[in-house]
Design an enzyme around this catalytic site. Structure first.
Site, mmCIF file in Angstrom:
data_model
loop_
_atom_site.group_PDB
_atom_site.id
_atom_site.type_symbol
_atom_site.label_atom_id
_atom_site.label_comp_id
_atom_site.label_asym_id
_atom_site.label_seq_id
_atom_site.Cartn_x
_atom_site.Cartn_y
_atom_site.Cartn_z
ATOM 1 N N ARG A 92 36.969 23.535 29.736
ATOM 2 C CA ARG A 92 35.811 23.264 30.346
ATOM 3 C C ARG A 92 35.522 21.486 30.496
ATOM 4 N NH1 ARG A 92 30.443 22.369 29.945
ATOM 5 N NH2 ARG A 92 28.861 23.473 31.435
ATOM 6 N N ASP A 137 31.723 33.484 38.592
ATOM 7 C CA ASP A 137 30.311 33.707 38.196
ATOM 8 C C ASP A 137 29.709 34.283 39.529
ATOM 9 O OD1 ASP A 137 28.197 32.779 36.161
ATOM 10 O OD2 ASP A 137 27.311 32.818 38.353
ATOM 11 N N ARG A 140 31.717 30.231 26.080
ATOM 12 C CA ARG A 140 31.631 28.894 25.040
ATOM 13 C C ARG A 140 31.629 29.191 23.752
ATOM 14 N NH1 ARG A 140 26.054 27.443 27.945
ATOM 15 N NH2 ARG A 140 26.450 29.659 28.306
ATOM 16 N N ARG A 199 31.604 38.616 29.628
ATOM 17 C CA ARG A 199 31.596 37.317 29.278
ATOM 18 C C ARG A 199 32.521 36.855 28.229
ATOM 19 N NH1 ARG A 199 26.835 33.919 30.236
ATOM 20 N NH2 ARG A 199 26.175 34.819 32.531
ATOM 21 N N TYR A 251 18.070 35.023 42.278
ATOM 22 C CA TYR A 251 18.430 33.654 41.955
ATOM 23 C C TYR A 251 18.052 32.897 43.474
ATOM 24 C CZ TYR A 251 20.302 34.846 37.594
ATOM 25 O OH TYR A 251 20.562 35.267 36.301
#
Ligand SMILES: Cc1c2[nH]c(c1CCC(=O)O)Cc1[nH]c(c(CCC(=O)O)c1C)Cc1[nH]c(c(CCC(=O)O)c1C)Cc1[nH]c(c(C)c1CCC(=O)O)C2
Length: 350
Positions: free
Chosen positions: A38, A75, A29, A25, A152
């Site tokens: 973003r 992702d 952020r 990652r 998921y």
């Protein structure tokens, strides 16, 4: 010709001058420049689907830190999205799906998407990033493992206990195996498409395989990852394309994971990397395994942790330094810089 191929050589256990490092990652952020891009993109998914912006954010951490690899900005959940499940991100709640796969009918409707059209935005990003990298460092492609993707798809989002999917596993293993079958075929196509587009190594993220009991891990997660490894194009442009299998919480199953035919195993921070090395011998390389939460401590403590891990591994090739899981969005970028510098300094980079 790559200007820095240390990462690929370490994965293949060929001689290296120092220990290469990248961070799971690494584009995200915790970097203010990521947040700015973003914002311009609109949503996270729009950012993934915009070739130019996905390229820009992939390179952001490399412009800040002397990392030894880049990872495609995308992702793992692009895959179930391409299967028509409708991925969206609810603010502050993480990923969600409009449709879940729970019943006999849901499973019967599941299909292997045409990666060439449905996920073309991902391979377009790979080509664009390769061009922008101009051979600075290798580019890593990735996918979720069949079981992690199924988590998921069945749960419809993140979960604290995986109750729905694990109930399916115990009550209707046939349904779960069918989902895993479709996921496996899709992931093989997806990773091969990334390799064809220019990914120079690939990582399979099995983030939730570690929540399975012994025996079930082998049957519902590992078996399918082994099939993926066997189905991948392992050579492209005259070079071997290494495969990294990362099961978070998989420290007890290293010998089994090494049997998949992967080139390297990703370790979370709970395993002693020196002991792991003795267990897998010269069969595979190891990647890891700094606790991402240790990045909140002052640089001196970060450096001590880096030194402990490098010392435990014991030097030589076959080690790619990384975090044991993704970097937290609340991390101070200067602390990430301290980690990268410490890995290079302590492992002898000139
Ligand atoms: C389980 C999983 C996901 N995605 C991923 C995994 C496997 C690794 C792991 O276990 O962490 C993998 C992933 N996600 C992302 C990457 C990009 C490459 C990288 O820099 O490593 C990679 C390799 C970007 C992302 N994927 C996501 C973000 C944050 C989205 C944003 O900008 O708002 C990023 C940068 C969103 C995402 N995507 C996912 C979750 C649970 C979330 C929300 C997490 C959060 O809110 O911190 C699913």
């Amino acid at each position: 010709m790559l200007k820095n191929d240390t990462f690929l050589r370490a994965l293949l256990r060929e001689p290296v001058e120092y220990t290469p490092v990248w961070m799971m990652r690494q584009a995200g952020r915790y970097l203010p420049e990521y947040c700015a891009t973003r914002k311009n993109a609109g949503s996270f998914l729009q950012l993934c689907k915009n070739t130019e912006l996905a390229t820009e954010v992939t390179l952001q951490p490399l412009d800040r830190f002397p990392l030894d690899a880049a990872i495609l900005f995308s992702d793992i959940l692009t895959v179930p999205d391409a299967m028509g499940l409708g991925l969206y991100f609810a603010e502050g709640e993480g990923p969600k799906f409009e449709r879940t796969v729970r019943t006999e009918e849901d499973v019967a409707k599941l299909f292997v998407p045409d990666v060439g059209t449905e996920l073309k935005y991902v391979t377009d990003a790979v080509s664009s990033i390769r061009k922008a990298l101009d051979n600075r460092v290798p580019l890593i492609g990735f996918s979720g493992s069949p079981y992690t993707l199924a988590c998921y798809m069945v749960e419809g989002g993140s979960s604290s206990d995986y109750r729905t999917i694990k109930t399916m596993m115990y009550a209707r293993p046939d349904l779960l195996h069918r989902i895993l079958e479709v996921n496996t075929l899709t992931v093989i196509d997806y990773l091969n498409a990334q390799i064809e587009a220019g990914a120079q190594a690939v990582q399979i993220f099995d983030s939730w395989g570690g929540s399975l009991p012994f025996g079930k891990y082998q049957e519902f997660s590992l078996q399918y990852m082994a099939r993926i490894v066997a189905g991948l194009k392992r050579e492209h442009d005259g070079r071997r394309v290494p495969v990294i299998v990362f099961t978070k919480g998989g420290g007890q199953w290293l010998e089994d994971i090494a049997e998949t035919g992967c080139d390297a195993i990703g370790l979370d921070w709970t395993t002693d990397i020196g002991a792991a090395r003795r267990r897998v011998g010269d069969k595979v390389a190891l990647q890891g395994n700094f606790d991402p939460v240790a990045l909140f401590a002052p640089p001196a403590a970060i450096e001590a942790e880096v030194e402990r891990i490098l010392t435990s591994y014991g030097g030589g090739t076959g080690h790619v330094f990384n975090l044991g899981h993704g970097i937290s969005q609340f991390t101070n970028p200067d602390h990430a810089a301290a980690l990268v510098a410490a890995v290079h300094r302590f492992s002898g980079k000139k």
